[in-house]
Design a protein around this motif. Structure first.
Motif, PDB file in Angstrom:
ATOM      1  N   ILE A 115     -20.525  98.896  44.307  1.00 47.35           N
ATOM      2  CA  ILE A 115     -21.913  99.347  44.208  1.00 47.35           C
ATOM      3  C   ILE A 115     -22.207  99.840  42.791  1.00 47.35           C
ATOM      4  O   ILE A 115     -23.264  99.548  42.217  1.00 47.35           O
ATOM      5  CB  ILE A 115     -22.194 100.436  45.264  1.00 47.35           C
ATOM      6  CG1 ILE A 115     -22.207  99.818  46.664  1.00 47.35           C
ATOM      7  CG2 ILE A 115     -23.529 101.129  44.982  1.00 47.35           C
ATOM      8  CD1 ILE A 115     -22.279 100.822  47.774  1.00 47.35           C
TER       9      ILE A 115
ATOM     10  N   ARG B  87     -23.801  93.455  45.317  1.00 42.03           N
ATOM     11  CA  ARG B  87     -24.196  93.656  46.712  1.00 42.03           C
ATOM     12  C   ARG B  87     -23.028  93.322  47.635  1.00 42.03           C
ATOM     13  O   ARG B  87     -22.437  92.237  47.543  1.00 42.03           O
ATOM     14  CB  ARG B  87     -25.415  92.814  47.065  1.00 42.03           C
ATOM     15  CG  ARG B  87     -26.646  93.180  46.247  1.00 42.03           C
ATOM     16  CD  ARG B  87     -27.893  92.499  46.766  1.00 42.03           C
ATOM     17  NE  ARG B  87     -28.277  93.034  48.057  1.00 42.03           N
ATOM     18  CZ  ARG B  87     -28.486  92.306  49.152  1.00 42.03           C
ATOM     19  NH1 ARG B  87     -28.303  90.997  49.115  1.00 42.03           N
ATOM     20  NH2 ARG B  87     -28.830  92.866  50.290  1.00 42.03           N
ATOM     21  N   SER B  88     -22.704  94.266  48.537  1.00 45.07           N
ATOM     22  CA  SER B  88     -21.472  94.159  49.317  1.00 45.07           C
ATOM     23  C   SER B  88     -21.694  94.624  50.743  1.00 45.07           C
ATOM     24  O   SER B  88     -22.616  95.400  51.026  1.00 45.07           O
ATOM     25  CB  SER B  88     -20.357  95.017  48.676  1.00 45.07           C
ATOM     26  OG  SER B  88     -20.204  94.718  47.304  1.00 45.07           O
TER      27      SER B  88
ATOM     28  N   LYS C  59     -28.657 103.846  48.503  1.00 46.37           N
ATOM     29  CA  LYS C  59     -28.531 102.387  48.486  1.00 46.37           C
ATOM     30  C   LYS C  59     -27.438 101.922  49.440  1.00 46.37           C
ATOM     31  O   LYS C  59     -27.152 100.731  49.528  1.00 46.37           O
ATOM     32  CB  LYS C  59     -28.217 101.899  47.070  1.00 46.37           C
ATOM     33  CG  LYS C  59     -29.337 102.114  46.066  1.00 46.37           C
ATOM     34  CD  LYS C  59     -30.504 101.184  46.324  1.00 46.37           C
ATOM     35  CE  LYS C  59     -31.569 101.291  45.255  1.00 46.37           C
ATOM     36  NZ  LYS C  59     -32.705 100.366  45.498  1.00 46.37           N
TER      37      LYS C  59
ATOM     38  N   LEU D 106     -32.252  94.657  54.057  1.00 46.75           N
ATOM     39  CA  LEU D 106     -31.174  93.735  53.707  1.00 46.75           C
ATOM     40  C   LEU D 106     -31.724  92.404  53.230  1.00 46.75           C
ATOM     41  O   LEU D 106     -31.322  91.874  52.185  1.00 46.75           O
ATOM     42  CB  LEU D 106     -30.271  93.504  54.925  1.00 46.75           C
ATOM     43  CG  LEU D 106     -29.040  94.373  55.106  1.00 46.75           C
ATOM     44  CD1 LEU D 106     -28.387  94.081  56.446  1.00 46.75           C
ATOM     45  CD2 LEU D 106     -28.043  94.123  53.981  1.00 46.75           C
TER      46      LEU D 106
ATOM     47  N   GLY E  63     -33.112  92.442  49.838  1.00 49.12           N
ATOM     48  CA  GLY E  63     -32.178  92.748  48.759  1.00 49.12           C
ATOM     49  C   GLY E  63     -32.285  94.162  48.232  1.00 49.12           C
ATOM     50  O   GLY E  63     -31.842  94.440  47.107  1.00 49.12           O
ATOM     51  N   GLU E  64     -32.855  95.094  49.015  1.00 52.94           N
ATOM     52  CA  GLU E  64     -33.055  96.458  48.545  1.00 52.94           C
ATOM     53  C   GLU E  64     -31.818  97.333  48.727  1.00 52.94           C
ATOM     54  O   GLU E  64     -31.737  98.417  48.149  1.00 52.94           O
ATOM     55  CB  GLU E  64     -34.238  97.089  49.285  1.00 52.94           C
ATOM     56  CG  GLU E  64     -35.554  96.375  49.028  1.00 52.94           C
ATOM     57  CD  GLU E  64     -36.683  96.915  49.887  1.00 52.94           C
ATOM     58  OE1 GLU E  64     -36.431  97.855  50.682  1.00 52.94           O
ATOM     59  OE2 GLU E  64     -37.817  96.401  49.779  1.00 52.94           O
TER      60      GLU E  64
ATOM     61  N   LEU F 110     -27.746  97.934  48.347  1.00 54.09           N
ATOM     62  CA  LEU F 110     -26.574  97.462  47.603  1.00 54.09           C
ATOM     63  C   LEU F 110     -25.334  97.406  48.482  1.00 54.09           C
ATOM     64  O   LEU F 110     -24.475  96.542  48.315  1.00 54.09           O
ATOM     65  CB  LEU F 110     -26.304  98.383  46.407  1.00 54.09           C
ATOM     66  CG  LEU F 110     -27.127  98.110  45.147  1.00 54.09           C
ATOM     67  CD1 LEU F 110     -26.821  99.164  44.080  1.00 54.09           C
ATOM     68  CD2 LEU F 110     -26.843  96.716  44.610  1.00 54.09           C
ATOM     69  N   GLY F 111     -25.219  98.345  49.435  1.00 48.51           N
ATOM     70  CA  GLY F 111     -24.047  98.375  50.302  1.00 48.51           C
ATOM     71  C   GLY F 111     -24.442  98.620  51.742  1.00 48.51           C
ATOM     72  O   GLY F 111     -25.211  99.549  52.030  1.00 48.51           O
TER      73      GLY F 111
ATOM     74  N   LEU G 170     -24.981  88.240  49.569  1.00 47.89           N
ATOM     75  CA  LEU G 170     -23.962  89.238  49.288  1.00 47.89           C
ATOM     76  C   LEU G 170     -22.793  88.561  48.578  1.00 47.89           C
ATOM     77  O   LEU G 170     -22.502  87.390  48.820  1.00 47.89           O
ATOM     78  CB  LEU G 170     -23.471  89.891  50.581  1.00 47.89           C
ATOM     79  CG  LEU G 170     -24.534  90.548  51.473  1.00 47.89           C
ATOM     80  CD1 LEU G 170     -23.907  91.030  52.783  1.00 47.89           C
ATOM     81  CD2 LEU G 170     -25.205  91.704  50.760  1.00 47.89           C
TER      82      LEU G 170
END
Length: 760
Positions: free
Chosen positions: A280, A285-286, A314, A334, A337-338, A340-341, A357
């Motif tokens: 992150i 993105r994960s 995030k 999701l 794309g907002e 990160l994890g 991702l």
């Protein structure tokens, strides 16, 4: 795409790994690396009739999509078992789109296992064909809208539960829709295994029977993750021939998979949270998968604690238990794309759109090779390689993979099992079918050879009435389906919690077998993250009274297990071992319980129950009769026979998911020394934890040598001296992991393996 850009995309996962070298002494933690090469798309050109019917911006089909379309339009049943993000949704939906073009009145039924998937299906079908009237029909559908849906729907999306309770019993009200039905989509069909799958198989057979009454013979189209027996599993679900499509034509950017061993001073939960926090901070993105709700919540807290404040929000969790609105908002974030994890249970394992991702982290083995690749595959783009990291637990199966990574990374997925003739499931669905339309022996082609005998028994039990060659439900006032739970078998008990004042609410239901071991008086029971103490278990009233109670300890039952053999079904003779499988009666008596410290697992107190609790379980088992001379050898070698057999039992149960797509928590065992009263020999039993059995023990019988070999290798390679949770200890052992003899187990397995056998 330029050559240098393509090369960069293919090496992206290795670039991510290179960043880790700057963050940690990673070389000691990586036990194995596995590379899946990128693959190019393979297309099939479509004709002028089909091309205008494709989704926007798609001009041709991947080869597997075209094969599915060709087979379905040829009135074949089809199962599509290809990788995550290979376009299975469009492959399943396209035949119906073409048929509606050719026959404007044709209808579609789609069955999906979760609310999120139902929402996704509704959006995709509606956006693809705005003229199509797509209706969701679930338990949440208001009663006032249901009649209108039955009349106007062209496509209906439902769950197995609602198909069972809300559609099949009232099929005559759906006559217009069902008589025009051309396609039935069964999404994420690999989830229909074990007890749940056995219910769904019978529901789908009931559906075929009802459709025949309405002169409909649709194509069934299954979408499945990669499993070891996609064709056979689909055949088990509908009782008819199915064509399996497994060759993936979609492009893939490749994948680098790491097996990651946490250092001794770090648990796997902390290690996984640290890895996620690292990516992150890198802006990558994960997704991180945990295997239990409370583990997910803990990892969210840990990950946020390692991040600067502007990144903490995030990271979000996603799991069952949240409201529909909460989950929908997370899904939208999701897709946009907002986030990160994202940290999830298996709830995000199935095909919900998670956006693009680049890294997937799997914290602890999820129970099957199939699920592992589903979770790992949630990261990855068609034009860029992805990095997947499997963080190993201190667990026998995880550590087996650490020593033998090819058994995870290079092996085919397990077989999914269902058992439609489970004696605790099958009769109830025959009664449901009789409510829908009187039965006859001609229905045996759908329900199998056990039909005639089961119908006769239901007549004797006065559930059915026979008139000529027809079998009628005796009581037709209410649908039997409401009495049949798809998630459990056997008697159901309500767990009731007192609230403000004298009011109480039902927080969950459970079956009698779980109630005995988990809900005895004094037990600590967790539901939706809340801790409850059990006040009373009333088997006569089928209720369990609990009260909210936060404690520093959890409880473990002390259980004495007895197994009585009822029928031998298979027998295999090895030189120092007789191997059997068949029907057994298991009696598990809870005599007391331990209170253990939440963090350190140390025993704080041992308590006895005023009255022991027990419930008989008729099921199927594998049992091993050990040669008496071998027991004498163990004693001569100063090994403990009881501890050796007990360790072998634990080790084999722990590794059973290597060979069957099931959950080892659904398998039990007991070892008897010096001899079992029926076998007159030292005996190890491994049994299915569900009434009637579900096929796990039969598969263990079939693959006994491979299972025993894997167990031996795990014990040999574990670095502990006397046994640990990474080899022979079990957190669910009713005897508190006593006695256990690791060296004795190694001696015993060495003596039993590598011998020729004869079968009977």
């Amino acid at each position: 795409m330029a050559q240098h850009e393509q090369t960069s995309n293919e090496r992206y996962a290795h670039q991510l790994l290179a960043r880790l070298t700057e963050w940690s002494t990673y070389t000691e933690r990586i036990k194995a690396q596995h590379q899946i090469a990128p693959s190019a798309a393979r297309y099939t050109l479509v004709n002028d009739e089909i091309r205008p019917l494709l989704p926007p911006d798609i001009e041709n089909l991947y080869t597997h999509q075209y094969e599915a379309l060709r087979a379905a339009l040829g009135h074949e049943h089809v199962t599509i078992a290809t990788a995550t993000a290979s376009g299975k949704t469009y492959a399943m939906a396209l035949p119906s789109r073409v048929r509606r073009h050719r026959q404007p009145g044709a209808t579609l039924l789609c069955v999906a296992p979760t609310r999120a998937l139902i929402q996704q299906w509704q959006e995709r079908l509606s956006s693809w064909d705005p003229a199509l009237r797509v209706e969701v029909y679930t338990g949440d559908t208001p009663q006032a809208e249901r009649a209108a849906i039955r009349q106007r729907a062209q496509a209906v999306i439902t769950t197995p539960d609602m198909l069972h309770m809300g559609l099949l019993p009232y099929h005559r009200s759906w006559a217009g829709f069902l008589s025009r039905l051309q396609d039935v989509i069964v999404d994420e069909s690999h989830m229909y295994r074990g007890v749940f799958g056995s219910h769904v198989a019978l529901i789908l057979r009931r559906l075929k029977r009802v459709l025949a009454l309405h002169n409909a013979q649709p194509s069934f189209i299954f979408g499945s993750a990669t499993i070891g027996n996609p064709e056979d599993h689909a055949v088990q679900l509908i009782g008819d021939d199915v064509s399996a499509i497994t060759a993936n034509g979609a492009p893939a950017g490749g994948r680098l998979t790491l097996l990651w061993q946490p250092p001794d001073d770090s648990g796997y939960v902390e290690e996984a949270a640290g890895l996620l926090a690292f990516f992150i901070t890198q802006g990558v993105r994960s997704i991180l998968f945990g295997q239990a709700r409370q583990t997910v919540e803990r990892m969210v807290r840990l990950t946020r604690s390692m991040l600067p404040s502007y990144l903490q929000m995030k990271v979000l969790a996603y799991r069952a238990g949240y409201t529909v609105e909460q989950r929908r908002e997370i899904e939208d974030q999701l897709a946009r794309g907002e986030i990160l994890g994202i940290i999830s249970t298996s709830a995000l394992e199935v095909g919900i759109d998670v956006g693009d991702l680049d890294v997937s982290i799997v914290a602890g083995f999820p129970g099957s090779i199939s699920s592992f690749w589903q979770q790992a595959g949630r990261a990855g783009r068609r034009n860029r390689s992805a990095l997947s990291i499997f963080v190993l637990r201190e667990d026998a199966l995880d550590q087996y993979f650490a020593a033998h990574p090819s058994m995870l990374l290079d092996q085919p997925a397990e077989r999914a099992l269902v058992n439609i003739n489970n004696p605790y499931i099958f009769p109830r669905h025959l009664l449901c079918a009789a409510y829908e339309q009187p039965l006859s022996l001609a229905d045996q082609h759908l329900f199998g050879p056990a039909t005639a005998q089961t119908l006769a028994r239901l007549v004797e039990e006065r559930e059915l009435v026979q008139h000529g060659n027809r079998y009628y439900l005796r009581n037709t006032r209410q649908s039997v389906a409401f009495q049949v739970s798809l998630r459990q078998v056997g008697e159901r008990l309500s767990i009731m919690s007192a609230t403000t004042g004298s009011r109480e609410r039902r927080i969950e239901e459970t079956d009698i077998h779980h109630a005995i071991s988990e809900c005895h008086p004094g037990a600590i029971y967790y539901s939706q993250g809340v801790s409850y103490e059990v006040q009373q278990l009333d088997l006569a009233q089928k209720r369990i009274d609990v009260r909210p109670h936060e404690t520093a300890f959890y409880t473990e039952p002390i259980i004495q297990t007895d197994v009585q053999i009822q029928e031998v079904e298979q027998h295999q003779h090895l030189p120092r071992l007789h191997l059997y499988s068949g029907r057994v009666l298991v009696t598990r008596e809870v005599q007391g319980f331990l209170r253990r410290h939440n963090r350190y697992r140390t025993i704080l107190e041992q308590c006895e129950l005023e009255e022991p609790l027990s419930a008989p379980l008729e099921t199927r088992a594998l049992w091993m009769l050990i040669d008496n001379a071998l027991i004498e050898e163990l004693i001569s070698a100063r090994r403990d026979p009881a501890g050796a057999l007990h360790a072998v039992e634990h080790g084999m149960i722990a590794l059973l998911p290597l060979f069957v797509l099931g959950d080892r928590r659904d398998v039990g065992g007991v070892s008897v020394v010096p001899y079992h009263p029926q076998t007159r020999a030292a005996t190890i039993f491994i049994y299915d934890g569900y009434p009637g059995g579900i096929g796990y023990s039969e598969e263990a019988f079939r693959q006994w040598s491979a299972l025993a070999q894997a167990t031996l290798e795990t014990l040999r390679t574990c670095s502990c001296a006397e046994g640990c949770y990474a080899c022979i200890m079990s957190p669910k052992c009713g005897n508190q992991n006593r006695p256990l003899d690791k060296a004795g187990a190694i001696y015993l397995l060495n003596a039993l393996l590598y011998k020729k056998s004869t079968s009977h």
